[in-house]
Every structure is written in C-alpha cells, then in structure tokens.
Scaffold this motif. Structure first.
Motif, PDB file in Angstrom:
ATOM      1  N   ARG A 144       0.837  -1.197   0.000  1.00  0.00           N
ATOM      2  CA  ARG A 144       0.000   0.000   0.000  1.00  0.00           C
ATOM      3  C   ARG A 144       0.873   1.249   0.000  1.00  0.00           C
ATOM      4  O   ARG A 144       0.646   2.196  -0.744  1.00  0.00           O
ATOM      5  CB  ARG A 144      -0.919  -0.038   1.235  1.00  0.00           C
ATOM      6  N   ASP A 158       1.726  -3.502 -10.816  1.00  0.00           N
ATOM      7  CA  ASP A 158       0.491  -3.157 -10.116  1.00  0.00           C
ATOM      8  C   ASP A 158       0.084  -1.716 -10.358  1.00  0.00           C
ATOM      9  O   ASP A 158      -1.081  -1.377 -10.283  1.00  0.00           O
ATOM     10  CB  ASP A 158       0.650  -3.319  -8.595  1.00  0.00           C
ATOM     11  N   GLY A 159       1.092  -0.878 -10.602  1.00  0.00           N
ATOM     12  CA  GLY A 159       0.783   0.536 -10.656  1.00  0.00           C
ATOM     13  C   GLY A 159       0.317   0.971  -9.294  1.00  0.00           C
ATOM     14  O   GLY A 159       0.905   0.613  -8.274  1.00  0.00           O
ATOM     15  N   MET A 160      -0.795   1.674  -9.274  1.00  0.00           N
ATOM     16  CA  MET A 160      -1.290   2.149  -7.998  1.00  0.00           C
ATOM     17  C   MET A 160      -2.338   1.219  -7.423  1.00  0.00           C
ATOM     18  O   MET A 160      -2.876   1.477  -6.363  1.00  0.00           O
ATOM     19  CB  MET A 160      -1.843   3.552  -8.159  1.00  0.00           C
ATOM     20  N   ALA A 161      -2.623   0.162  -8.153  1.00  0.00           N
ATOM     21  CA  ALA A 161      -3.627  -0.760  -7.645  1.00  0.00           C
ATOM     22  C   ALA A 161      -2.959  -1.695  -6.660  1.00  0.00           C
ATOM     23  O   ALA A 161      -1.828  -2.097  -6.848  1.00  0.00           O
ATOM     24  CB  ALA A 161      -4.209  -1.561  -8.792  1.00  0.00           C
ATOM     25  N   ARG A 212      -3.601  -5.250  -5.365  1.00  0.00           N
ATOM     26  CA  ARG A 212      -4.489  -6.406  -5.522  1.00  0.00           C
ATOM     27  C   ARG A 212      -4.467  -7.211  -4.249  1.00  0.00           C
ATOM     28  O   ARG A 212      -3.409  -7.517  -3.718  1.00  0.00           O
ATOM     29  CB  ARG A 212      -4.012  -7.254  -6.699  1.00  0.00           C
ATOM     30  N   ARG A 213      -5.610  -7.536  -3.806  1.00  0.00           N
ATOM     31  CA  ARG A 213      -5.690  -8.293  -2.557  1.00  0.00           C
ATOM     32  C   ARG A 213      -6.257  -9.670  -2.821  1.00  0.00           C
ATOM     33  O   ARG A 213      -6.965  -9.856  -3.803  1.00  0.00           O
ATOM     34  CB  ARG A 213      -6.564  -7.571  -1.544  1.00  0.00           C
ATOM     35  N   TRP A 226      -2.737  -6.572 -20.422  1.00  0.00           N
ATOM     36  CA  TRP A 226      -1.610  -6.815 -19.520  1.00  0.00           C
ATOM     37  C   TRP A 226      -0.468  -7.479 -20.255  1.00  0.00           C
ATOM     38  O   TRP A 226       0.682  -7.128 -20.069  1.00  0.00           O
ATOM     39  CB  TRP A 226      -2.038  -7.651 -18.312  1.00  0.00           C
ATOM     40  N   THR A 241      -9.975   0.316 -12.286  1.00  0.00           N
ATOM     41  CA  THR A 241      -8.666   0.667 -11.741  1.00  0.00           C
ATOM     42  C   THR A 241      -7.619   0.773 -12.841  1.00  0.00           C
ATOM     43  O   THR A 241      -6.756   1.648 -12.817  1.00  0.00           O
ATOM     44  CB  THR A 241      -8.245  -0.387 -10.694  1.00  0.00           C
ATOM     45  N   ASN A 300      -5.250   3.919 -13.714  1.00  0.00           N
ATOM     46  CA  ASN A 300      -3.789   3.803 -13.839  1.00  0.00           C
ATOM     47  C   ASN A 300      -3.308   4.350 -15.181  1.00  0.00           C
ATOM     48  O   ASN A 300      -2.229   4.932 -15.267  1.00  0.00           O
ATOM     49  CB  ASN A 300      -3.350   2.347 -13.684  1.00  0.00           C
ATOM     50  N   VAL A 360       0.432   5.731 -14.905  1.00  0.00           N
ATOM     51  CA  VAL A 360       1.207   4.659 -14.283  1.00  0.00           C
ATOM     52  C   VAL A 360       1.373   3.520 -15.285  1.00  0.00           C
ATOM     53  O   VAL A 360       2.425   2.906 -15.379  1.00  0.00           O
ATOM     54  CB  VAL A 360       0.512   4.158 -13.008  1.00  0.00           C
ATOM     55  N   LEU A 361       0.314   3.269 -16.030  1.00  0.00           N
ATOM     56  CA  LEU A 361       0.375   2.257 -17.091  1.00  0.00           C
ATOM     57  C   LEU A 361       0.417   2.968 -18.433  1.00  0.00           C
ATOM     58  O   LEU A 361      -0.081   4.094 -18.586  1.00  0.00           O
ATOM     59  CB  LEU A 361      -0.839   1.327 -17.017  1.00  0.00           C
ATOM     60  N   PHE A 369      -4.286  12.100  -6.331  1.00  0.00           N
ATOM     61  CA  PHE A 369      -4.900  10.783  -6.322  1.00  0.00           C
ATOM     62  C   PHE A 369      -5.442  10.450  -4.937  1.00  0.00           C
ATOM     63  O   PHE A 369      -4.754  10.658  -3.933  1.00  0.00           O
ATOM     64  CB  PHE A 369      -3.849   9.745  -6.732  1.00  0.00           C
ATOM     65  N   PHE A 413      -7.151   7.190  -2.879  1.00  0.00           N
ATOM     66  CA  PHE A 413      -7.509   5.769  -2.947  1.00  0.00           C
ATOM     67  C   PHE A 413      -8.761   5.476  -2.136  1.00  0.00           C
ATOM     68  O   PHE A 413      -9.231   6.297  -1.347  1.00  0.00           O
ATOM     69  CB  PHE A 413      -6.387   4.893  -2.391  1.00  0.00           C
ATOM     70  N   PHE A 421      -6.816   3.324   3.282  1.00  0.00           N
ATOM     71  CA  PHE A 421      -5.384   3.253   3.618  1.00  0.00           C
ATOM     72  C   PHE A 421      -4.567   4.160   2.718  1.00  0.00           C
ATOM     73  O   PHE A 421      -3.643   3.745   2.055  1.00  0.00           O
ATOM     74  CB  PHE A 421      -4.866   1.814   3.523  1.00  0.00           C
ATOM     75  N   ASP A 473     -10.504   7.069  -6.442  1.00  0.00           N
ATOM     76  CA  ASP A 473     -10.874   5.682  -6.710  1.00  0.00           C
ATOM     77  C   ASP A 473     -11.669   5.157  -5.509  1.00  0.00           C
ATOM     78  O   ASP A 473     -11.084   4.799  -4.493  1.00  0.00           O
ATOM     79  CB  ASP A 473      -9.595   4.862  -6.935  1.00  0.00           C
TER      80      ASP A 473
END
Lengths: 422, 240
Positions: free
Chosen positions: A321, A416-419, A421-422, B19, B51, B55, B60-61, B93, B95, B98, B181
């Motif tokens: 995170r 992952d970038g800013m994601a 994944r859980r 991806w 998401t 990104n 980011v992507l 940004f 989220f 957290f 997000d």
C-alpha cells in the motif's frame, strides 16, 4: 530527488524500530566478529613478525630455513647439527659483521628451554619495533653459574633473583638426566617481551660447557669421572660448537652478499637466513588457519544479511500500500527501488558503526587484563585502511541484500501501478 | 505525427490496454473526453477495468494502443520518467482506503505530494505561502485540526479523517486533475455525504477537474456528469 528518499527511508526504519534494532544488532555482532578476527589475525601476524627484529641474518648448520628459524627464534624443535666454534670465530671477524650472538641449545629447565649465549644477547637482541631487552630485576649473568630467566619462567615458577635452579639435559619437561651437580643461581629476570625470550633460561656458553664437561658422547659421566662444579670452574670452558648465530651487519645492504658467503662457506655446511623472509614463509605455511577464521567470520556476516533480506522480503507485502501511495504522488519505480536499498544500506551502515564501536570498546576494556595475563599488547589504534575497506564492503553488502526485495518492489510497482491487488 | 492534443483534460481515442501480449484487452475505449473544470462521475463495477483505466489516466500504465491525451500531453508517447513527473506535478490521487503512509506524520503525509513535485512547491510559493502552511490550511478547510491531531499516529485516525488527509494531499500545490478511486466506500452514509461535499467544494476552489470513480451509482447526483464505464469500455472485443 534523494533528499526526500533519505528522509522517507529514515522514517520508515524508525517506524519499524524493533525489527530495525534487532537487524542492526545481528549485523553489528557479525561485524564485531569480522573485525575482531581481523584484529587477532593482524595482531598475531605482527607479534609473529615482532619476535625478531634488528637481526639481519641467522646462521646455523645447513638444513631447512624454517627449521633454523623455529629453533633459533621460536625455540621449537632441535637443530640437527651445530656450527663449529672455529667457523663462528671466522664469521664474526668478517668486516661486514657489526655484532654476533651465538646461541647454544639443548638443555631445559622444567619445560623451559635453556639458551647458552653471550652477554651480547642482552645487548643486541631486539623484538617488536627494535625494542631492546630490559631487566625487571637483577642483571646479565656474571658468574659461571648465573642464569637470566624470562618473564614467563619467573611468573610460572615463581622465581626471584637469588633462587637456585637445576638444569636438565634434553628439552623435555621431565628430562631424566639432570645437571643437579651444578646448580645455577637466578641472577636476572627479564621484562616481558611477548616473544619466546619470556620462556627461556639464559646462561653463558661457558656454563653450557661446564655442565657437560664430564659428559662423554652425550652421556652422563660414569661414576668416578664426575667433575664437581668447583673443579669445572678451573677448567678451560671453551665451547667447541654453537647451535646458531644471530648476526647484525654494519649495513643491511650487505645482507644478501653475506648470506651468499655463508651458504657457500667451504669448510662447513652452513645456512644463513634473512629472518624477515623466512618469517614470511613460515607465516604463509601456517596462514591457512587465519584464512579459515576469516572465512568463517565472513560467513557470519553473510548470515546476518540473509536475515535482513528475509525480514525485508517479509515486510514487502504489508508495504504494498505504501509503495502504491508513493507511486501515486509521483515516485518513480526506480525511487521505490532506491528507497528499499537505502533502507538496507542505512541499517548496514549503522550496524557497521556499532560493530566497530563494540570491538574497540571491548578492546579498550580488555586491554589491561590481556596485557597482564598474556603479555600480549592488544593493538588499539584507529581503524586501519583495511578495516575501513571491510566496513565499506559491509555497507555495500547491505545495499546488495536490499536489492532483492527492492527489485521485487520495483517489479510490483511497475506491474500493479497504484492498484493493490488483494 | 499524431494530431496535437487538445485543451480537454482527458481525450482518448481508440484506447487499448492489455496486460500481456495475446491476452484480451482489458480496456477498449473508442472515445472519451472530459473537459476542464468538470466534476465527472465514472460508474463501474469491480472487474470492469476501472482501476486499470485510472492507472492509464494517471500515467502509471502505458496504453497498448491508441491515443491518450491528459491535460494536453500525449501520455502514450511520453517516456516513463516523464510520466511519473507529470503525475506528481499535475494529478492528485485518492484511494479507496489506507491512503496514508503509516510512518509519516499527518502533515508529512500531505507534504509527500510536494516532495516529489517541484511544480507543486513552485505553485505554493507563487501563491505566497510555503508547503507546511498550505498543508495546514487545506487540512483546516477539510475540517482537520492539525494542532490537535499533530502527535497522533496517522493509522489511528478515523477512516473519514484519513480520507480527508488524502484529499488534502491530492489538492496541495493545485494540480489540474484529481482522481478518486472509490474514496467513500469505507465511509458510513453521513461521513460520505460530508466528504463528497468537501471534495467537490475544495476541488472547485483549487480549480481542478474531478474524476470520481465508484460502483455506487447513488453518488452520481453529486457530480456534473456521469459516465457509465460499461457503456464506453468493451473489453475483450477489439481483437485485432
């Protein structure tokens, strides 16, 4: 770019105090061990090299160079042959020779070697950084049956000046044939040198002759043929041979020439060695142990770093995170990588400093004890260039062990970038 | 050369992303445009490429194909390092949850955005302030008392407080675009409404365009315009 990273790394480490402190402790201990082994190693080498100094050549009967060094300097083992007194007389008269000290070995006193020599021994012999021998008590032998004992002999046997001692034939601790008919008086006690001199009993060459004057072919006198100590005094006690000769030259430049002349001496098979060169050969021969010790301590350091890498890898998941947040505010994947490397490198740097401090603190505390108990002067000094280089390597190793988790974090932040994944 | 990027905040044409080579496209948007100053609600289910789209928009992507202009810059053509700088300078940004770095203080979490962005620092300086003062001002506007919360471990702030700190971080130094997000999914209803009002007001005050993504369509009325992601994104269809 780096200032925010450094401050981030620092805060992140402070946040994980417990892990950080444990990691530092583990690595610091391993660094202490590494430097300690290195210290002992260089200390042993120095003290080894310090055993003899100021002597330009050692001359003995032809044989192995290391063997000659061992019996003449370290008082280990025996000579297979002697040098005739005549050869010695010729050699000492050579123009290049400044001084010469003959030594005669073969007797012992309760496990300590007896060295027959001349008064020149106390004048010319040097150890360490050309330090001369000095007396704790008494003075060089004057009478035929005077003995000068080394510091260990005095301490272990509790001798003081004036005590009477009996020498024994042969080098064993329990030599059966004793020279009890000709006892000696302790006339001087030498100050501690940290060399084999401490474990020697010195008497004059004439005394060595005297105690063997009635012996025949290396055997004790037959009954009725014994010569009393008083009678021996009256006899001509001219030595016929010596075991080795320590030689000082007027100019060290002449060492090779004189060595060659000894080695090609026509009348007797002799060998001259340059003590420094042969010491180095001997050290090379027994150096395997020090290398093994060093290798072990390096392994311990590596183990410490593997622990750090494991901890860092374990924390990586819960830090995903954090990495995503850093990415979102514009941190580049390269900076994520650097952050983790800087963290590990920082831990290693602190650990290296703590480790070095623990070692030097330990030396400082232990020095008086070691000096008094073992007569070994622990070298304190500052960090040598070599030790600094070792510490630098430790920090580099820290960065390197941070590289694996850092690389994983880097890969993840790319993927992952800013994601998260859980 | 491709046509110049226009002044629109976001302009995408034929945008594709997958991806890995050979996998179906996750993002296949033929056209998307968001104008400056808009507050746009993007409604999308989880797994709908939400998401991934964010990104892409944040740089980011990198798009697999197509053209993506953000704030007049062609992100698809930009080298990685410049996209990261671009994001830190121009985009804020927030989220889902957290949002805070646990080992940084409340204030440092907000200032984090300035650490990586010279442009944000310059903008604050140009407005005659400094980052710490500006951070405190924003936090105060968002209803957080910096002095009272200063010594508090950020992980112990309430979720609503944490989200507001994240908004302050997104807004500091006046970025042009704020992307959120699912920032309200961890909030209860009252906190959510208050948060939305604050977010809208502060984004507008900062002159930023707001892009708000959520699966919860009941939030849509709070925004100028709603885009349903499944209407524009046709993942896996555009096989070439």
């Amino acid at each position: 770019m780096n200032a925010p990273l450094l401050s981030l790394a620092l805060k992140s480490l402070i946040n994980r105090k417990a892990t950080a402190i444990l990691t530092i402790a583990a690595i610091a201990l391993s660094v202490t061990l590494l430097l300690g082994v290195e210290k002992v190693r260089s200390g042993a080498r120095d003290s080894f090299a310090n055993t003899v100094s100021g002597t330009d050549l050692i001359v003995g009967a032809r044989g192995g160079a290391i063997q000659l060094l061992l019996y003449s300097v370290f008082r280990i083992g025996d000579a297979s042959n002697n040098i005739s007194w005549q050869s010695y007389e010729e050699l000492r008269a050579w123009p290049e020779v400044a001084w010469s000290v003959p030594i005669s070995l073969g007797d012992a006193h309760r496990g300590f070697r007896v060295v027959g020599t001349t008064a020149g021994y106390f004048e010319h012999l040097r150890y360490g950084r050309r330090q001369a021998l000095s007396f704790d008590a008494g003075q060089p032998f004057a009478d035929l049956f005077d003995a000068v004992i080394g510091a260990d002999v005095a301490r272990e046997l509790g001798y003081v000046v004036g005590d009477r001692i009996v020498l024994a034939h042969g080098a064993g601790a329990f030599a059966v044939q004793s020279h009890d008919d000709k006892p000696f008086t302790v006339f001087g006690v030498l100050a501690r040198t940290g060399t084999p001199v401490d474990r020697s009993v010195h008497v004059s060459l004439a005394a060595i002759e005297a105690i063997h004057v009635d012996w025949q072919s290396g055997r004790p006198p037959r009954p009725g043929q014994a010569v009393s100590a008083e009678a021996a005094r009256a006899m001509a006690l001219q030595p016929k041979a010596v075991t080795a000769v320590l030689v000082g030259l007027k100019s060290r430049m002449a060492a090779f020439a004189v060595q060659r002349r000894v080695n090609t001496y026509a009348d007797e098979a002799l060998l001259a060695i340059l003590p420094g060169v042969t010491l180095q050969q001997l050290w090379d021969a027994i150096g395997g142990l020090e290398k093994a010790l060093f290798a072990i301590s390096v392994m311990v350091v590596v183990t410490g770093f593997m622990g750090m890498t494991a901890v860092s890898l374990g924390a990586l998941n819960e830090r995903r995170r954090e990495m995503a947040i850093l990415r979102s505010v514009g941190a580049r994947p390269r900076e994520i990588f650097l952050l983790l490397v800087v963290e590990s490198g920082g831990l290693a740097a602190v650990a290296a400093a703590v480790g070095a401090a623990m070692l030097y603190g330990g030396i400082w505390l232990a020095r008086p004890f070691v000096q008094s108990q073992f007569g070994f002067h622990l070298p304190a000094g500052g960090l040598s260039a070599y030790e600094l280089a070792l510490l630098g390597l430790v920090v580099l190793a820290g960065c390197a062990s941070g590289a694996l988790p850092a690389y994983l974090a880097y890969r993840r932040s790319l993927a992952d970038g800013m994601a998260v994944r859980r | 050369m491709e046509p110049e990027c226009q002044s629109a905040v976001i302009q995408a044409e034929g945008l594709r992303f997958r991806w890995r080579e050979g996998e179906p496209d996750v993002i296949a948007i033929d056209s998307l445009e968001i104008r400056r100053g808009e507050a746009v609600f993007i409604a999308g289910q989880s797994g709908g490429g939400k998401t991934t789209l964010l990104n892409l928009l944040a740089g980011v992507l990198k798009p697999t194909a197509g053209r993506l202009c953000v704030l007049g810059a062609d992100l698809a053509a930009m080298p990685n390092a410049r996209r990261d700088r671009f994001r830190s300078d121009r985009i804020g940004f927030v989220f889902q949850s957290f949002n805070l770095v646990p080992y940084l203080s409340l204030l440092d979490n907000v200032l984090l955005a300035c650490r990586f962005s010279p442009r944000r620092r310059e903008r604050i300086a140009a407005a005659g302030s400094d980052p710490a003062t500006e951070a405190a001002r924003l936090l105060a506007r968002l209803g957080l008392d910096v002095k009272a919360l200063a010594g508090r471990d950020v992980a112990r702030l309430s979720t609503g407080q944490q989200q507001r700190v994240a908004v302050a971080r997104a807004l500091i130094g006046r970025p042009d675009l704020v992307i959120c997000d699912e920032p309200t999914s961890a909030l209860d209803a009252d906190a959510r409404d208050a948060f939305l009002a604050l977010l809208n007001a502060e984004t507008a005050a900062a002159g930023a365009t707001l892009l708000f993504v959520s699966h919860d369509r009941s939030l849509a009325p709070a925004f100028d315009r709603t885009i349903v992601l499944s209407d524009i994104n046709r993942p896996g269809e555009a096989k070439r």
